[in-house]
Design a protein around this motif. Sequence first.
Motif, PDB file in Angstrom:
ATOM      1  N   ASN A 106      -6.734  -3.400   3.069  1.00  0.00           N
ATOM      2  CA  ASN A 106      -7.386  -2.853   4.262  1.00  0.00           C
ATOM      3  C   ASN A 106      -8.342  -1.699   3.917  1.00  0.00           C
ATOM      4  O   ASN A 106      -8.327  -1.150   2.809  1.00  0.00           O
ATOM      5  CB  ASN A 106      -6.345  -2.403   5.293  1.00  0.00           C
ATOM      6  N   SER A 161      -7.005   1.712   2.658  1.00  0.00           N
ATOM      7  CA  SER A 161      -6.531   1.664   1.270  1.00  0.00           C
ATOM      8  C   SER A 161      -7.699   1.723   0.314  1.00  0.00           C
ATOM      9  O   SER A 161      -7.628   2.380  -0.737  1.00  0.00           O
ATOM     10  CB  SER A 161      -5.732   0.391   1.013  1.00  0.00           C
ATOM     11  N   ASP A 192       0.839  -1.199   0.000  1.00  0.00           N
ATOM     12  CA  ASP A 192       0.000   0.000   0.000  1.00  0.00           C
ATOM     13  C   ASP A 192       0.866   1.237   0.000  1.00  0.00           C
ATOM     14  O   ASP A 192       0.609   2.199  -0.716  1.00  0.00           O
ATOM     15  CB  ASP A 192      -0.892   0.041   1.257  1.00  0.00           C
ATOM     16  N   GLU A 251       2.253   2.643  -3.209  1.00  0.00           N
ATOM     17  CA  GLU A 251       1.320   3.361  -4.064  1.00  0.00           C
ATOM     18  C   GLU A 251       0.936   4.703  -3.468  1.00  0.00           C
ATOM     19  O   GLU A 251       0.784   5.672  -4.175  1.00  0.00           O
ATOM     20  CB  GLU A 251       0.068   2.509  -4.273  1.00  0.00           C
ATOM     21  N   VAL A 252       0.793   4.751  -2.138  1.00  0.00           N
ATOM     22  CA  VAL A 252       0.384   6.004  -1.501  1.00  0.00           C
ATOM     23  C   VAL A 252       1.436   7.070  -1.722  1.00  0.00           C
ATOM     24  O   VAL A 252       1.146   8.213  -2.015  1.00  0.00           O
ATOM     25  CB  VAL A 252       0.160   5.780   0.016  1.00  0.00           C
ATOM     26  N   TYR A 283      -8.807   5.241   0.196  1.00  0.00           N
ATOM     27  CA  TYR A 283      -7.801   6.091  -0.443  1.00  0.00           C
ATOM     28  C   TYR A 283      -8.041   6.139  -1.951  1.00  0.00           C
ATOM     29  O   TYR A 283      -7.926   7.177  -2.600  1.00  0.00           O
ATOM     30  CB  TYR A 283      -6.397   5.562  -0.146  1.00  0.00           C
ATOM     31  N   HIS A 284      -8.396   4.961  -2.510  1.00  0.00           N
ATOM     32  CA  HIS A 284      -8.571   4.872  -3.959  1.00  0.00           C
ATOM     33  C   HIS A 284      -9.974   5.216  -4.422  1.00  0.00           C
ATOM     34  O   HIS A 284     -10.158   5.707  -5.537  1.00  0.00           O
ATOM     35  CB  HIS A 284      -8.201   3.460  -4.430  1.00  0.00           C
ATOM     36  N   SER A 318      -3.117   0.518 -10.510  1.00  0.00           N
ATOM     37  CA  SER A 318      -2.180  -0.021  -9.549  1.00  0.00           C
ATOM     38  C   SER A 318      -2.643  -1.393  -9.099  1.00  0.00           C
ATOM     39  O   SER A 318      -3.782  -1.803  -9.342  1.00  0.00           O
ATOM     40  CB  SER A 318      -2.100   0.930  -8.367  1.00  0.00           C
ATOM     41  N   PHE A 319      -1.737  -2.073  -8.377  1.00  0.00           N
ATOM     42  CA  PHE A 319      -2.057  -3.389  -7.856  1.00  0.00           C
ATOM     43  C   PHE A 319      -3.306  -3.334  -6.986  1.00  0.00           C
ATOM     44  O   PHE A 319      -4.206  -4.175  -7.081  1.00  0.00           O
ATOM     45  CB  PHE A 319      -0.858  -3.905  -7.044  1.00  0.00           C
ATOM     46  N   THR A 320      -3.354  -2.319  -6.091  1.00  0.00           N
ATOM     47  CA  THR A 320      -4.469  -2.236  -5.155  1.00  0.00           C
ATOM     48  C   THR A 320      -5.788  -2.011  -5.887  1.00  0.00           C
ATOM     49  O   THR A 320      -6.793  -2.662  -5.594  1.00  0.00           O
ATOM     50  CB  THR A 320      -4.221  -1.093  -4.151  1.00  0.00           C
ATOM     51  N   GLY A 351       1.267  11.014  -5.710  1.00  0.00           N
ATOM     52  CA  GLY A 351       1.002  11.714  -4.459  1.00  0.00           C
ATOM     53  C   GLY A 351      -0.295  11.285  -3.831  1.00  0.00           C
ATOM     54  O   GLY A 351      -1.165  10.768  -4.515  1.00  0.00           O
ATOM     55  N   PRO A 352      -0.437  11.467  -2.545  1.00  0.00           N
ATOM     56  CA  PRO A 352      -1.686  11.076  -1.879  1.00  0.00           C
ATOM     57  C   PRO A 352      -2.820  12.013  -2.292  1.00  0.00           C
ATOM     58  O   PRO A 352      -2.622  13.211  -2.427  1.00  0.00           O
ATOM     59  CB  PRO A 352      -1.370  11.230  -0.396  1.00  0.00           C
ATOM     60  N   LYS A 353      -4.008  11.423  -2.501  1.00  0.00           N
ATOM     61  CA  LYS A 353      -5.143  12.244  -2.937  1.00  0.00           C
ATOM     62  C   LYS A 353      -5.795  12.931  -1.744  1.00  0.00           C
ATOM     63  O   LYS A 353      -6.077  14.096  -1.734  1.00  0.00           O
ATOM     64  CB  LYS A 353      -6.182  11.357  -3.635  1.00  0.00           C
ATOM     65  N   ARG A 354      -6.078  12.146  -0.709  1.00  0.00           N
ATOM     66  CA  ARG A 354      -6.668  12.732   0.481  1.00  0.00           C
ATOM     67  C   ARG A 354      -6.513  11.741   1.616  1.00  0.00           C
ATOM     68  O   ARG A 354      -6.364  10.554   1.403  1.00  0.00           O
ATOM     69  CB  ARG A 354      -8.168  13.002   0.283  1.00  0.00           C
TER      70      ARG A 354
END
Lengths: 201, 187
Positions: free
Chosen positions: B37, B40, A188, A191-192, B43-44, B3-5, A197-200
């Motif tokens: 989790n 994650s 994870d 990718e973060v 997040y996406h 991405s993988f996730t 970059g992180p979105k939120r």
Amino acid sequence: MKPRATAPLWAAKVAYSTLAALWCVLGGWLWLAPARPDPAALSRLIGTGLLLFGAVRLLGYLARDLYRLAFQDDVPLGVGAVLLGAGLLWRPEAGSAFLSGSLGVFCLLDALFKGRAARQAGRFGIRCWRWLCLLAAGGLLAALWLLVAPWGGQKPLGAALLAEGLLHVGMAAGTIKIIRNQVPDSRDREEVFSCDGPKRW
Amino acid sequence: MASFTRKAIREAFLQLLDERMLSEITVKDIVERCGINRNSFYYHYRDLPALIEEIVQEEADAVIAGHASLHDMVDCFDAVVSFVTHRKRAILHIFRSVNRDVFERYLMKTCRYFVDTYLTAALLGDPVDPKDREAAVHFYACTCFGLVIDWLSQGMPEQTVPACRRIFAFKAGQAEELARQLHKLHT
């Protein structure tokens, strides 16, 4: 890809559930006990409990279970419990004077954060979220009782500890999930913190 | 490239959609299936409807990319049918849910694209007013859309597709006739 090890997760869940159950036992005993125990001894007992519970909650946060609900707010609350417990153990005689107030504030904050986690559990798809909200509401009321009536003897203290214990037992049972095929967090993080970059958060 | 996730989440969701109705699927089910989790997932994707929208959009884009040229309305209809039948059970479960508006939006987008592609080729060289052309695209896209929606409402029985193809076969040559009519109106 090798899945995450489940041993740390199980350790955190078992320790958390056990301490929450012991919290219920202590709260129930205080509620039912005919005579008020020695204040210094009570401070030491609760201080030890808080220290252990705080450490377990921090362990739970670091364990990173699948749902990330039960321990999501446990960095501040875990540290708070450890500090409060350490203070009570360091000065048990003086601690008994502020035990009700400090524990009341701690239980109040805990109930509020757990209430928020319960609502997130509902959105997430956990069916028992309404029970968790109910337990959080009970914890909130017991904490308020402890705050507004510290002179009420050991019953408000017992009620607050019992409600706190029940809330955490409920959270452990309903919101901590351990599966064998959980993807490692390192995947994870790649990718973060990628170039997008992180979105939120 | 996903991405993988994101891939894991989408695959898990599509597997679940093949097994049960959309209303019976929660984010919890998805994370348990794929082992990603909760944080994650959020997040996406903002929520489940956002995930559905991305999947339907990508399926529509993939079908569009696979049909660069179309010769007649039967081709258009077949292209739209391929979009719907690629994941038949999943599409039916989305169609029968409260989120069917997302699916209908992309179905209409797909229909419009195919009809537009066909008419562009069929009317090549003919001077046509853009508004008239848009009206024609809209008319034929709605025809395609309506037939597919009716087919979905019946549960996608196999005998309906050949019957619909026959309807478009009856109307063969319509683009040329349309071009003549539009040319007459324009002059």
